[in-house]
Design a protein around this motif. Structure first.
Motif, mmCIF file in Angstrom:
data_model
loop_
_atom_site.group_PDB
_atom_site.id
_atom_site.type_symbol
_atom_site.label_atom_id
_atom_site.label_comp_id
_atom_site.label_asym_id
_atom_site.label_seq_id
_atom_site.Cartn_x
_atom_site.Cartn_y
_atom_site.Cartn_z
ATOM 1 N N SER A 7 -5.720 16.862 9.859
ATOM 2 C CA SER A 7 -7.177 17.610 10.685
ATOM 3 C C SER A 7 -7.523 15.093 10.452
ATOM 4 O O SER A 7 -8.388 15.287 11.682
ATOM 5 N N TYR A 8 -7.644 15.348 9.696
ATOM 6 C CA TYR A 8 -8.140 13.384 9.167
ATOM 7 C C TYR A 8 -7.382 13.080 9.833
ATOM 8 O O TYR A 8 -8.352 11.398 10.219
ATOM 9 N N VAL A 9 -6.647 12.894 9.204
ATOM 10 C CA VAL A 9 -5.605 11.199 9.996
ATOM 11 C C VAL A 9 -5.653 11.444 12.098
ATOM 12 O O VAL A 9 -5.951 10.487 12.409
ATOM 13 N N VAL A 10 -5.695 12.861 11.973
ATOM 14 C CA VAL A 10 -5.493 12.430 13.733
ATOM 15 C C VAL A 10 -6.716 12.455 14.963
ATOM 16 O O VAL A 10 -6.947 11.623 15.322
ATOM 17 N N ASP A 11 -7.663 12.658 13.986
ATOM 18 C CA ASP A 11 -9.543 12.405 14.198
ATOM 19 C C ASP A 11 -9.561 10.966 13.788
ATOM 20 O O ASP A 11 -9.493 10.199 15.277
ATOM 21 N N ILE B 95 0.826 -0.913 -0.493
ATOM 22 C CA ILE B 95 -0.153 -0.230 -0.255
ATOM 23 C C ILE B 95 0.840 1.169 -0.263
ATOM 24 O O ILE B 95 0.559 2.623 -1.307
ATOM 25 N N MET B 96 1.495 1.520 1.002
ATOM 26 C CA MET B 96 2.720 2.522 0.583
ATOM 27 C C MET B 96 3.374 2.515 -0.321
ATOM 28 O O MET B 96 3.730 4.121 -1.161
ATOM 29 N N SER C 246 -6.824 4.243 6.165
ATOM 30 C CA SER C 246 -6.596 5.386 6.148
ATOM 31 C C SER C 246 -4.931 5.849 6.095
ATOM 32 O O SER C 246 -4.383 6.424 5.267
ATOM 33 N N MET C 247 -4.828 5.808 7.075
ATOM 34 C CA MET C 247 -3.003 5.482 7.530
ATOM 35 C C MET C 247 -2.162 4.975 6.902
ATOM 36 O O MET C 247 -1.624 6.126 6.040
ATOM 37 N N SER C 248 -2.779 3.946 5.970
ATOM 38 C CA SER C 248 -1.671 3.204 5.165
ATOM 39 C C SER C 248 -1.663 4.011 4.181
ATOM 40 O O SER C 248 -0.665 3.725 2.560
ATOM 41 N N ASN C 249 -3.010 4.474 3.180
ATOM 42 C CA ASN C 249 -2.881 5.127 2.452
ATOM 43 C C ASN C 249 -2.686 6.092 2.144
ATOM 44 O O ASN C 249 -2.215 7.274 1.083
ATOM 45 N N MET C 250 -2.489 7.044 3.276
ATOM 46 C CA MET C 250 -2.284 8.144 3.272
ATOM 47 C C MET C 250 -0.645 8.710 3.941
ATOM 48 O O MET C 250 -0.020 9.516 3.249
ATOM 49 N N PHE C 251 -0.116 7.828 5.016
ATOM 50 C CA PHE C 251 0.600 8.649 5.392
ATOM 51 C C PHE C 251 1.842 8.311 4.520
ATOM 52 O O PHE C 251 2.838 9.566 4.591
ATOM 53 N N VAL C 252 2.404 7.224 3.395
ATOM 54 C CA VAL C 252 3.307 7.690 2.849
ATOM 55 C C VAL C 252 3.139 9.678 1.940
ATOM 56 O O VAL C 252 4.061 10.149 1.564
ATOM 57 N N THR C 253 1.935 9.254 1.449
ATOM 58 C CA THR C 253 1.405 10.237 0.777
ATOM 59 C C THR C 253 1.795 11.443 0.918
ATOM 60 O O THR C 253 2.711 12.636 0.697
ATOM 61 N N LEU C 254 1.669 12.123 1.753
ATOM 62 C CA LEU C 254 1.696 13.609 3.662
ATOM 63 C C LEU C 254 3.071 13.351 3.435
ATOM 64 O O LEU C 254 3.955 14.211 3.209
ATOM 65 N N ILE C 255 4.071 12.253 4.053
ATOM 66 C CA ILE C 255 5.398 12.668 3.598
ATOM 67 C C ILE C 255 6.294 12.726 3.238
ATOM 68 O O ILE C 255 6.896 13.537 2.762
ATOM 69 N N MET C 256 6.418 11.658 1.601
ATOM 70 C CA MET C 256 6.760 12.338 0.493
ATOM 71 C C MET C 256 6.553 13.480 -0.570
ATOM 72 O O MET C 256 7.362 14.382 -0.825
#
Length: 604
Positions: A304-308, A21-22, A143-153
């Motif tokens: 906001s969404y990730v933290v929520d 996923i990442m 949601s984290m696995s889908n968004m985390f790498v995108t956010l960091i990169m």
């Protein structure tokens, strides 16, 4: 974050999905970052062509260039479309597998917990905790696995590109990110505290809901529908008030966070526009940087969404791991359970089957229910236990099955083996409440021996007088009996319970008031089945009829948690103790004597 790290460790078998996923998210990020550069380059090419004085050759070359750039945009979008859907598929499968892992381990933990845990918890609360906690955890991880790498990169790439073009842009972004995270952290503490209070209300309401539905006949019989509904509504109304408080806090802080972000991005756009006017940036650079700033803003606002979802997952994982971390000894008491009988006579068929030695027991921190209880039961012997209600008869049976640990003393059972599973495989039980499951009649009879053949099931059903009423059902043994056997009469359910114990064919039999709730006709049928079941078995009987007690080999009487007498029915009939008193009371017709009989849970 320690809770989230623990979830990852707990589901490390899903690591290939996390990595896949990442990687998909990284490809999607790369295609997203390519778009500003392509559009920026296209802008410069078009501006140069429009502002120049080239002929048709220049125009044609420009058109070819922008078409290639448009094709590059198309390729980026196609790759994004394909890879994002592949990542989405992996995320869905990962989420389902995670739910399976977490649910199975939760159920496994519950099955391993001592009986004492369930004495203090509502069934509905346990179920509600499972559904809520695991849903929140899996939603976050997906949601984290889908968004985390995108956010960091995206964040790292934008910072590097901004610093390359003009370092103050990167400095402002470096201020924006930690500022937003800090303000989010300030929001999180109070939010989680309120979320925990909401969860408490939901768990209690859900637990009561399941209890009421399970006892709906009692609720209706006592006309308590409105009262139960009012209590249920009060808990959810409380969550409305807490949600309002939680939401006000969240949105008040969100106004501050977003206002700070707006000011910082105003400064970023102002710098880009001014430097473009001054000629430091080309129009293409400006377009590229503006798009990059928009991409930089997305990770921040997505926090906001990730933290929520992270807060909900942390709150959910807290409830989940509270159960997973329960220590069996602390919950169930660290007293000893039944052990293998060590007496030399165990190899003999004449030796004892069960031995209680100076057993003392009490529930939680309460006073002793049993004190100094010692007795032996021989192989094949029938022993009845008689005493006042609450005198410890059922507690003795619970201790024999290892449902609780003793405070002191020892319990030894021939064939107990090295663990409780082996012990319980050697004990058949018929309770006052038959406790059937919502499957078929055949499945309930075979519950103790799931591998039994249809012929074996029918054979014990005939011995227990089950076959005579099952044959009247259109689907016979495949008849679904409903939750707890609601479609059957009390006598029918109890006969199925007797058949279940017969099929298990355990050497030790416990009858805990197995016929006390039946009418006379049903009791005769069930009692006939019990007689066949007790044949050549070591039987411990808590009975409510003196006629049943009279047929046993010995009687053990208990008073105030201690053994008063042990002897044959004839011996105790002449001793002047509890059994002799019961025999005398059964011939009396006075109200006081009848009341005294009921205090022993015994009738004539």
């Amino acid at each position: 974050m320690s809770a989230l790290a623990r979830i990852l460790r707990f589901t490390r078998s899903l690591m290939p999905y996390y990595v896949g996923i990442m990687i998909a998210a990284a490809v999607v990020t790369a295609t997203g970052l390519a778009v500003p550069f392509i559009t920026g380059r296209a802008t410069d090419v078009i501006v140069n062509a429009v502002g120049g004085s080239g002929g048709e050759d220049v125009v044609g070359a420009t058109i070819r260039t922008v078409l290639l750039l448009a094709a590059a945009l198309l390729l980026a979008e196609l790759v994004d479309t394909l890879v994002s859907n592949v990542g989405g598929y992996w995320g869905d499968v990962m989420s389902a597998k995670m739910r399976t892992i977490l649910s199975t381990r939760y159920f496994e933990k519950l099955l391993a917990l001592p009986q004492r845990y369930f004495d203090n918890e509502l069934t509905g609360t346990i179920v509600a905790r499972l559904n809520r906690s695991i849903a929140e955890i899996t939603n976050f991880m997906k949601s984290m696995s889908n968004m985390f790498v995108t956010l960091i990169m995206t964040t790292i790439a934008v910072l590097i590109i901004s610093a390359w073009h003009y370092w103050p842009l990167a400095v402002l972004l470096l201020i924006a990110y930690p500022m937003y995270l800090w303000l989010t952290a300030l929001t999180s503490t109070k939010w989680q505290r309120i979320e925990g209070r909401k969860n408490d209300h939901v768990d209690v309401a859900s637990g009561r809901f399941a209890e009421v539905i399970g006892q709906i006949r009692v609720v209706k019989s006592f006309a308590r529908e409105r009262s139960e509904l009012r209590q249920f509504e009060e808990h959810f109304e409380a969550t409305v008030g807490l949600t309002g408080e939680q939401s006000r806090h969240w949105h008040r802080m969100d106004v501050i966070r977003r206002a700070v972000l707006n000011v910082i991005f105003f400064a970023l756009y102002a710098i880009i526009f001014i430097r473009t006017v001054q000629g430091h940036f080309s129009p293409g650079d400006m377009v590229m940087l503006v798009q990059l700033m928009a991409m930089a803003r997305q990770p921040v606002t997505s926090l906001s969404y990730v933290v929520d979802t992270a807060q909900r997952a942390i709150a959910g994982s807290k409830s989940y791991f509270e159960v997973m971390d329960l220590d069996h000894a602390r919950v169930g008491g660290d007293g000893p359970r039944p052990q293998e009988l060590t007496a030399a006579s165990t190899v003999s068929t004449d030796g004892p089957m069960i031995a209680f030695t100076d057993v003392r027991f009490g529930y939680d921190n309460d006073d002793d229910v049993l004190s100094g209880v010692s007795f032996e039961i021989a192989r094949g012997e029938r022993v009845a236990f008689v005493g006042e209600s609450g005198g410890g008869k059922t507690t003795l049976m619970n201790l024999l099955m290892g449902l609780y640990g003793t405070r002191s003393g020892s319990i030894e059972v021939a064939g107990a083996g090295a663990d409780l599973e082996t012990l319980r495989q050697n004990i058949g039980v018929v309770f006052q409440d038959p406790s059937l499951f919502s499957g078929t009649i055949a499945e309930n009879i075979a519950y103790g021996r799931p591998d039994a053949t249809k012929e074996e099931i029918v054979a014990v059903a005939r011995r227990a007088a089950v076959d005579e009423f099952v044959r009247k059902f259109p689907r016979g043994y495949d008849t679904v009996i409903g939750e707890r056997g609601m479609k059957l009469s009390g006598g029918q359910k109890q006969r199925i319970a007797v058949a279940r114990a017969m099929l298990k064919d355990a050497p030790i039999l416990v009858l805990d008031e197995a016929t006390s709730a039946l009418d006379t006709k049903s009791e005769r049928l069930v009692q006939a089945g019990l007689e066949k079941l007790m044949h050549q078995r070591t039987s411990l009987i808590i009975a409510h009829r003196l006629s049943t007690i009279a047929d046993v080999d010995r009687i053990i009487t208990l008073r105030d948690g201690q053994i008063e007498e042990i002897g044959t029915p004839d011996e105790l009939a002449a001793s002047g103790g509890i059994y002799a008193e019961l025999l005398a009371l059964q011939h009396s017709s006075t109200a006081a004597d009848r009341k005294r009989m009921k205090s022993y849970d015994v009738v004539g």
